[in-house]
Design an enzyme around this catalytic site. Structure first.
Site, PDB file in Angstrom:
ATOM      1  N   GLY A  30       0.886  -1.316  -0.053  1.00  0.00           N
ATOM      2  CA  GLY A  30      -0.012  -0.027  -0.064  1.00  0.00           C
ATOM      3  C   GLY A  30       0.729   1.298  -0.068  1.00  0.00           C
ATOM      4  O   GLY A  30       2.015   1.130  -0.007  1.00  0.00           O
ATOM      5  N   THR A  32       1.195   3.788   1.980  1.00  0.00           N
ATOM      6  CA  THR A  32       1.947   4.160   3.382  1.00  0.00           C
ATOM      7  C   THR A  32       3.166   3.093   3.677  1.00  0.00           C
ATOM      8  O   THR A  32       4.177   3.610   3.965  1.00  0.00           O
ATOM      9  CB  THR A  32       0.831   4.170   4.781  1.00  0.00           C
ATOM     10  OG1 THR A  32      -0.089   4.970   4.373  1.00  0.00           O
ATOM     11  CG2 THR A  32       1.654   4.752   5.801  1.00  0.00           C
ATOM     12  N   ASP A  86       2.705  -2.765   8.208  1.00  0.00           N
ATOM     13  CA  ASP A  86       1.909  -2.700   6.895  1.00  0.00           C
ATOM     14  C   ASP A  86       0.787  -1.480   7.324  1.00  0.00           C
ATOM     15  O   ASP A  86       1.012  -0.781   8.288  1.00  0.00           O
ATOM     16  CB  ASP A  86       1.160  -3.914   7.102  1.00  0.00           C
ATOM     17  CG  ASP A  86       0.461  -4.142   5.876  1.00  0.00           C
ATOM     18  OD1 ASP A  86       0.375  -3.458   4.922  1.00  0.00           O
ATOM     19  OD2 ASP A  86      -0.102  -5.368   5.452  1.00  0.00           O
ATOM     20  N   GLU A 108      -1.541 -10.605   3.810  1.00  0.00           N
ATOM     21  CA  GLU A 108      -1.092  -9.570   4.837  1.00  0.00           C
ATOM     22  C   GLU A 108      -1.567 -10.224   6.112  1.00  0.00           C
ATOM     23  O   GLU A 108      -0.712 -10.148   7.094  1.00  0.00           O
ATOM     24  CB  GLU A 108      -1.963  -8.326   4.375  1.00  0.00           C
ATOM     25  CG  GLU A 108      -1.468  -7.223   3.502  1.00  0.00           C
ATOM     26  CD  GLU A 108      -2.181  -6.201   3.179  1.00  0.00           C
ATOM     27  OE1 GLU A 108      -1.718  -5.384   2.752  1.00  0.00           O
ATOM     28  OE2 GLU A 108      -3.312  -6.243   3.601  1.00  0.00           O
TER      29      GLU A 108
END
Length: 232
Positions: A30, A32, A86, A108
């Site tokens: 992702g 971030t 994450d 994940e």
């Protein structure tokens, strides 16, 4: 760089400081998490992290990590994971999460559950009083018979949309579909998670309940490090 991107970078880089030499680190997926990955790579190239190896949570993350020079373990995860960093789509006051906007929710969760410490990085816009207030809940389903799952989820009260990308059905790295579900405010995340986990054809869901250990939240006031309160 806009404010949101700056905050994401600040959160990602703060979490990357937790990585130590010799660690096996899970790399999230992702917008971030990529800032944490870049910072980890810079520290590794600079000689700060000898012995580091990583596990990628998606093909996209694996490609990015390889381009940055981070050594990766095989997909069979032959070693225990010390730490995973994450992102999340939504974080509530209990540090429970909705994840999966990036399409990697099952991998994940596998990596998170296999890790000794789960660290989440977000900008302040992802924080809410209750899950479902800001983010849809992604649910990964087998493509075979997927409309049966759509009817089932609709019966649970969700507004369901089959995810598409570039005008085509979106498929995960595992070849499954994602149904994005609007449940409204989710008052009992653990209960809904348990219900979804009983249904054949659902490969996984984006509720991460009692999984995160730390959350780094970046906003105008700086980076706040929140820790889960453990009892017993």
């Amino acid at each position: 760089m806009n404010d949101a991107a700056t905050f994401k970078q600040q959160a990602g880089e703060a979490a990357a400081a937790l990585v130590e030499p010799g660690m096996v680190v899970g790399l999230g997926t992702g917008t971030t998490a990529i800032f944490a990955i870049r910072r980890i790579a810079a520290r590794w190239r600079g000689g700060e992290l000898p012995g580091l190896v990583a596990v990628a949570t998606s093909t996209k993350t694996a490609v990015a990590a390889q381009a940055l020079g981070i050594p990766l373990l095989g997909d069979d995860m032959p070693r225990a994971i010390d730490l995973v960093i994450d992102g999340a789509d939504e974080v509530d006051p209990a540090l429970d999460l909705i994840k999966g906007a990036g399409g990697a929710l099952v991998r994940e969760k596998i990596v998170a559950q296999a890790s000794d410490r789960v660290v989440i990085v977000v900008d302040a816009s992802k924080v809410s009083d209750a899950l479902g207030s800001k983010a849809l809940l992604p649910i990964e389903v087998l493509a075979w018979g997927w409309e049966a799952q759509l009817r089932y989820l609709t019966g649970l009260g969700a507004t369901v949309t089959a995810r598409e990308a570039d005008g085509r059905r979106y498929l995960t790295d595992g070849g499954n579909m994602i149904l994005d579900c609007g449940f409204g405010t989710i008052t009992d995340p653990a209960g809904l998670a348990a219900t979804l986990e009983t249904r054949a054809g659902i490969a996984g869901h984006g509720l991460f309940v009692e999984i995160a250990d730390d959350v780094f939240v970046a906003g105008p006031a700086g980076v706040e490090h929140r820790r889960r309160s453990r009892t017993g």
